[in-house]
Every structure is written in structure tokens, then in C-alpha cells.
Design a protein around this motif. Structure first.
Motif, mmCIF file in Angstrom:
data_model
loop_
_atom_site.group_PDB
_atom_site.id
_atom_site.type_symbol
_atom_site.label_atom_id
_atom_site.label_comp_id
_atom_site.label_asym_id
_atom_site.label_seq_id
_atom_site.Cartn_x
_atom_site.Cartn_y
_atom_site.Cartn_z
ATOM 1 N N ASN A 1 50.635 51.066 33.535
ATOM 2 C CA ASN A 1 51.346 50.752 34.789
ATOM 3 C C ASN A 1 52.030 49.391 34.646
ATOM 4 N N PRO A 2 53.088 49.322 33.837
ATOM 5 C CA PRO A 2 53.676 48.016 33.517
ATOM 6 C C PRO A 2 54.301 47.290 34.700
ATOM 7 N N LEU A 3 54.705 48.009 35.746
ATOM 8 C CA LEU A 3 55.291 47.368 36.927
ATOM 9 C C LEU A 3 54.235 47.045 37.968
ATOM 10 N N SER A 4 53.450 48.049 38.355
ATOM 11 C CA SER A 4 52.467 47.825 39.420
ATOM 12 C C SER A 4 51.362 46.877 38.981
ATOM 13 N N ALA A 5 51.117 46.774 37.694
ATOM 14 C CA ALA A 5 50.100 45.838 37.207
ATOM 15 C C ALA A 5 50.557 44.394 37.312
ATOM 16 N N ARG A 6 51.865 44.169 37.483
ATOM 17 C CA ARG A 6 52.384 42.800 37.450
ATOM 18 C C ARG A 6 53.122 42.370 38.712
ATOM 19 N N PHE A 7 53.767 43.315 39.401
ATOM 20 C CA PHE A 7 54.711 42.927 40.457
ATOM 21 C C PHE A 7 54.386 43.517 41.825
ATOM 22 N N ASP A 8 53.119 43.804 42.080
ATOM 23 C CA ASP A 8 52.753 44.315 43.401
ATOM 24 C C ASP A 8 52.641 43.137 44.364
ATOM 25 N N GLU A 9 53.759 42.765 44.977
ATOM 26 C CA GLU A 9 53.792 41.563 45.827
ATOM 27 C C GLU A 9 52.949 41.708 47.086
ATOM 28 N N ASN A 10 52.545 42.900 47.393
ATOM 29 C CA ASN A 10 51.642 43.202 48.497
ATOM 30 C C ASN A 10 52.295 43.044 49.864
ATOM 31 N N ASP A 11 51.741 43.768 50.807
ATOM 32 C CA ASP A 11 52.109 43.688 52.218
ATOM 33 C C ASP A 11 50.809 43.478 52.988
ATOM 34 N N ALA A 12 50.895 42.788 54.114
ATOM 35 C CA ALA A 12 49.671 42.495 54.854
ATOM 36 C C ALA A 12 49.947 42.448 56.351
ATOM 37 N N LEU A 13 48.989 42.939 57.111
ATOM 38 C CA LEU A 13 48.992 42.705 58.548
ATOM 39 C C LEU A 13 48.570 41.261 58.772
ATOM 40 N N VAL A 14 49.311 40.551 59.605
ATOM 41 C CA VAL A 14 48.991 39.155 59.890
ATOM 42 C C VAL A 14 48.412 39.072 61.300
ATOM 43 N N TRP A 15 47.196 38.562 61.392
ATOM 44 C CA TRP A 15 46.486 38.469 62.663
ATOM 45 C C TRP A 15 46.317 36.996 63.056
ATOM 46 N N PHE A 16 46.741 36.672 64.264
ATOM 47 C CA PHE A 16 46.612 35.311 64.789
ATOM 48 C C PHE A 16 45.450 35.284 65.778
ATOM 49 N N GLU A 17 44.400 34.610 65.393
ATOM 50 C CA GLU A 17 43.214 34.523 66.247
ATOM 51 C C GLU A 17 43.171 33.138 66.886
ATOM 52 N N ASP A 18 43.921 33.020 67.995
ATOM 53 C CA ASP A 18 44.050 31.738 68.694
ATOM 54 C C ASP A 18 44.486 30.631 67.738
ATOM 55 N N VAL A 19 45.595 30.877 67.083
ATOM 56 C CA VAL A 19 46.163 29.924 66.125
ATOM 57 C C VAL A 19 46.924 28.844 66.889
ATOM 58 N N LYS A 20 46.613 27.597 66.603
ATOM 59 C CA LYS A 20 47.276 26.473 67.244
ATOM 60 C C LYS A 20 48.487 26.050 66.404
ATOM 61 N N VAL A 21 49.649 26.008 67.050
ATOM 62 C CA VAL A 21 50.895 25.639 66.389
ATOM 63 C C VAL A 21 51.435 24.364 67.023
ATOM 64 N N PRO A 22 51.587 23.281 66.274
ATOM 65 C CA PRO A 22 52.112 22.039 66.856
ATOM 66 C C PRO A 22 53.576 22.199 67.270
ATOM 67 N N TRP A 23 53.990 21.457 68.288
ATOM 68 C CA TRP A 23 55.351 21.563 68.801
ATOM 69 C C TRP A 23 56.403 21.316 67.724
ATOM 70 N N GLU A 24 56.112 20.449 66.765
ATOM 71 C CA GLU A 24 57.103 20.164 65.731
ATOM 72 C C GLU A 24 57.303 21.337 64.772
ATOM 73 N N ARG A 25 56.510 22.403 64.939
ATOM 74 C CA ARG A 25 56.680 23.617 64.135
ATOM 75 C C ARG A 25 57.199 24.784 64.988
ATOM 76 N N VAL A 26 57.549 24.568 66.243
ATOM 77 C CA VAL A 26 58.021 25.627 67.142
ATOM 78 C C VAL A 26 59.540 25.574 67.226
ATOM 79 N N PHE A 27 60.204 26.710 66.938
ATOM 80 C CA PHE A 27 61.662 26.760 66.883
ATOM 81 C C PHE A 27 62.288 27.509 68.062
ATOM 82 N N VAL A 28 61.562 28.465 68.608
ATOM 83 C CA VAL A 28 62.005 29.184 69.807
ATOM 84 C C VAL A 28 60.825 29.245 70.763
ATOM 85 N N TYR A 29 61.108 28.940 72.030
ATOM 86 C CA TYR A 29 60.026 28.869 73.016
ATOM 87 C C TYR A 29 60.412 29.643 74.279
#
Length: 487
Positions: free
Chosen positions: A251-279
């Protein structure tokens, strides 16, 4: 912490940065180190190899630039370069093509993808200023930070599908990532986003809304960026094709280049105002990509990558006909000629986007309609290309040895040598090549890439709508009116 002064970023730098305690889960367990885990390590190292490639002395001038010569900061990848001329846009594209060649186009969300989106958004910074001066400054500051550090930024910009009959604001609680609290320090976010492609091996994560929101969904109408290792951010990986690859030979491709996909879950993630672009602005979520050039530049990059991937697949098609001795047949040459024309069409449209570009806000930008036209055509082209290669292969891909270990058995190796013959190579080379073909077009990894190329830009009705919206219908109708006026 800004650590960009000094040398150009290398693969070793990237690997060290990923040992940051990020919360990644697969098969029910938390991953302690993505750089060594068998589900991710090879893809992570493939991404790191991009930075090693740019840092080689012989590649440095082509692959990187000095954003502010003389200020002591390191050179950074050209994907961060805001082109001030046609020549600079082409120079930038050539560097991104070289990066894509390192994976034959199979790293769909390599570091230059979201960098391109951010670049397009910054070119349109006045759109953000109309929303909020503070949010615009946050984006400018963030772009300066991630570009100076040559960070790998991923993004999540769509919501879990759930019930498509309902608006996003009508979905069950804690499904779609939303603002649940705020204070003088920042905002708190809870819920999910998709698809997190490449996020497991990225430094930073941009969160936004590509899908339309409507009034009343202001709690969903946010955009921000955070480090992947932020407390409360959890990445739930899909099945790893890398982990299930038998070997690099099988598996010459999948053994090296499986960049993966993931569900991203935010569990009460705190984001500082200087990192907020749309509010809390539903229309600004749309404008972030479509009124700026964010969507244009990110998909221009995708088409650059695709030209490399299509070229690779044509290489497979040509070598395949040699391996089974069919290239001289007129019908086969006709098929290869059609494939060659289609590959030239994809590459020609990228060149056309550049040649038909224009100056905007002091920068030279690609033609938006030609980019959308390319999306419409290529998301139809890719599955046809895969089917055509299947047709050229016939039954050659079905009866291959179970794994590379078969040749370690002398008795089996003798039989393989007798039955896997080719007019252009020995049996071992023939098997290795056909394993590569299968990984590209028939394996689970290959099937994921077909689905990806068909839908990463949205369903066909979405890309066709973009093409309809950006075409110069007035100019076309003017020709009709001119002819009618001469009747």
C-alpha cells in the motif's frame, strides 16, 4: 510564543511542535504522540518532509521568500506570499506545485491550503473592517503570527450533517459548535465541526462557517483560530488507512499519505478575543470567504494540487498499458489521448486563472470564475478518470499476491515469477506497480480520494451555483443583442 527568528522551518521543527499534548482519539483510546502512533506517524512525517524539502539549500530560493528582508525573521514558504504581480502569482504557484509533487497530490490539505485561504481573506481585510475594526485587527495579527512561524494551519468550516431537513440553529443541542458564554477575556465554544482533514498533524485550527447561516443563528456565527493543543479541543479520528496498510510495498500511498479526517469537538473551549475574527454576524460568515478572496485562493490551491495528482494518474495509466502490453492497440492509444487532453485542460485552466487575473487592493489575484469553472469540471472528471484507468487495467488488478511476504517463500516466489509476467519488467516489479495502481484507484484509501475530489468543494449544485454567479452573463447577452440588432 513567536519563535520565527532564525532558520527556515524544517521537518524536525514540525515534529517537535506536534508533541504538545493534543487530544487525539482513535479506536477508543487517546493517542499519546501522533508522531509515533502507527495510525498517523507516516503521514505526519510526510507533512514534515515538506518543510525539509523547502529548507534544502538548492530549493530555498524557489520554495521560500523573505517577508521583510533585513528584520531578522526567517524565510517562509511562498504559500504565505501575497502576490503583487502576475509574475509573483506564478512563482507562488510553481512552489506549491513542487510541494504537491512530494505526495503526488495526495495530501489534499497540505499546509499551503488554509494558508491560501487566510491570504485571500487578508487581501479583503476591508470586508472584516466593515464588520469590526477589532476583529479585522485580530485577523491581521493572526496572519502575521502564523505566517512568520510558517505554521501548518488546518480548518473546520462545515457542520455535522445530522438532520438536513432542519436549519443549523434547529439541530439538537450540542451538535453544531456555538458560542455558549463570553467575558472580557474571550468566548466559550461548545459543539462539533467537520471534517478536520489534516488537523491531527497541524499546528493551528481555523474555525469558520462556509455553509450559509440565517438570522437567529448568531450563536453559531463565529470564526476564530486556536492551537490544536488547546484545552477542551478533542479530535476523533476516522479509521486510519495507514494503520491498516499491510506494508509500504503493498500500500505505497495509504501507508504514507493518509492525512486523515477527524470530527472536531469543542468541550467548552475558551477562545481569547485576539483570536476571534467573526462575532455573532451571520452574513459576515458568508463574506469571510465569498466577499473576500478566501474561497478563491483556497480552491485555486486545490486546483494546483489536482494538476499534479492528475499528472500522476496519467503516469499510472501509461505505465499500466506498458505493463500489460496494450499501449500499441489503437483503442488504447485513443483512450490515453483523451486522458492527456483532459490533463491538459486541468493544467490549462490553472494557467488561465492566472493569465485572466487582475489587480485587487494592490495584489494580483486569479480569475474567480475560471476557478469555479475548473471546480465544476474536475469534480466530474476525477471519477471518470478513475473509471477509465480501471478499464485499462481489466483483470490485472484482481489476482495479485496477498502481500509482499509471499515472495519470501521460495516456492511461492517461483510461481509468482511464472504468472506475473510483463513485457517491460520482471514479476516483482510488475506486482509492485500494480499494487500502487490498486492503492490509487481501488483500495479504501483510493475510494476515499475519489469521494474527496468529488465533494471537497461541495455538492455539484453548490459548485455550479458558484459558476453561475460569477460568469459574465451580460457580456454573453450583449453578443445576442448585437446580432438581433443586425437582423
Amino acid at each position: 510564543m513567536d519563535n520565527s527568528k532564525g532558520k527556515v522551518k524544517t521537518g524536525a521543527d514540525h515534529l517537535v511542535a506536534l508533541k504538545d499534548g493534543r487530544e487525539v482519539y482513535i479506536d477508543g483510546e487517546r493517542v499519546s504522540d501522533v508522531t509515533t502512533h502507527p495510525a498517523f506517524r507516516n503521514a505526519v512525517h510526510a507533512a514534515a518532509a515538506l518543510y525539509d524539502y523547502q529548507a534544502r539549500p538548492e530549493n530555498l530560493e524557489r520554495m521560500t521568500f523573505a517577508p521583510s528582508p533585513g528584520d531578522g525573521y526567517a524565510r517562509i514558504n511562498r504559500c504565505w506570499q501575497m502576490p503583487r504581480s502576475y509574475a509573483e502569482l506564478v512563482e507562488r504557484r510553481k512552489a506549491m506545485s513542487e510541494w504537491a509533487e512530494q505526495s503526488c497530490g495526495y495530501l489534499g490539505r497540505a499546509p499551503d491550503h488554509v494558508a491560501s485561504s487566510l491570504l485571500g481573506q487578508v487581501i479583503g481585510i476591508d470586508i472584516f473592517r466593515r464588520h469590526s475594526e477589532a476583529r479585522a485587527q485580530a485577523l491581521l495579527d493572526y496572519f502575521g503570527y502564523v505566517s512568520r512561524n510558517d505554521h501548518y494551519v488546518s480548518y473546520v468550516i462545515i457542520n455535522p450533517q445530522a438532520d438536513r431537513n432542519k436549519a443549523w440553529g434547529e439541530q439538537e443541542d450540542e451538535l453544531v459548535a456555538r458560542l455558549v458564554d463570553e467575558d472580557t477575556q474571550g468566548i466559550t465554544v461548545r459543539g462539533a465541526k467537520m471534517l478536520g482533514t489534516g488537523t491531527i498533524m497541524a499546528n493551528e485550527l481555523l474555525v469558520a462557517n462556509l455553509q450559509p447561516l440565517r438570522p437567529g443563528e448568531e450563536d453559531l456565527a463565529i470564526s476564530f483560530a486556536i492551537p490544536v493543543a488547546t484545552k477542551g479541543l478533542k479530535l476523533l479520528s476516522r479509521k486510519s488507512y495507514e494503520a491498516h496498510a499491510v506494508s509500504a510495498r503493498d500500500n505505497p500511498l495509504s501507508a504514507r499519505f493518509d492525512e486523515n479526517d477527524a470530527l472536531v469537538w469543542f468541550e467548552d473551549v475558551k477562545v481569547p478575543w485576539e483570536r476571534v475574527f467573526v462575532y455573532r454576524d451571520t452574513d459576515m460568515c458568508r463574506a469571510q470567504f465569498h466577499d473576500t478572496l478566501g474561497h478563491t485562493f483556497q480552491n485555486y490551491q486545490a486546483q494546483i494540487r489536482l494538476t499534479v495528482k492528475v499528472r500522476f494518474l496519467l503516469g499510472i495509466a501509461g505505465r499500466l498499458t506498458d505493463a500489460i502490453g496494450t499501449r500499441a492497440m489503437p483503442p488504447v492509444r485513443e483512450t490515453l489521448g483523451k486522458l492527456a487532453a483532459q490533463a491538459a485542460m486541468v493544467e490549462g485552466m490553472v494557467v488561465g486563472m492566472e493569465a485572466a487575473g487582475h489587480m485587487q487592493d494592490g495584489y494580483y489575484v486569479p480569475n474567480k470564475h475560471m476557478m469555479y469553472a475548473a471546480q465544476v469540471l474536475t469534480q466530474e472528471l476525477y471519477p471518470r478518470l478513475i473509471d477509465t484507468i480501471r478499464g485499462l487495467a481489466g483483470g490485472a488488478l484482481i489476482m495479485l499476491p496477498s502481500s509482499a511476504r509471499d515472495v519470501d517463500n521460495p516456492e511461492l516466489a517461483r510461481i509468482i515469477g511464472l504468472t506475473q509476467r510483463s513485457p517491460v519488467s520482471n514479476a516483482t516489479d510488475r506486482v509492485d506497480f500494480l499494487k500502487l495502481v490498486w492503492d490509487a484507484i481501488g483500495s479504501e484509501f483510493g475510494s476515499r480520494h475519489t469521494q474527496y475530489e468529488m465533494f471537497y468543494a461541495g455538492a455539484p449544485y453548490v459548485t455550479c451555483a458558484h459558476s453561475y454567479r460569477t460568469y459574465d452573463w451580460g457580456a454573453a447577452d450583449a453578443l445576442v443583442r448585437k446580432m438581433l440588432g443586425n437582423v
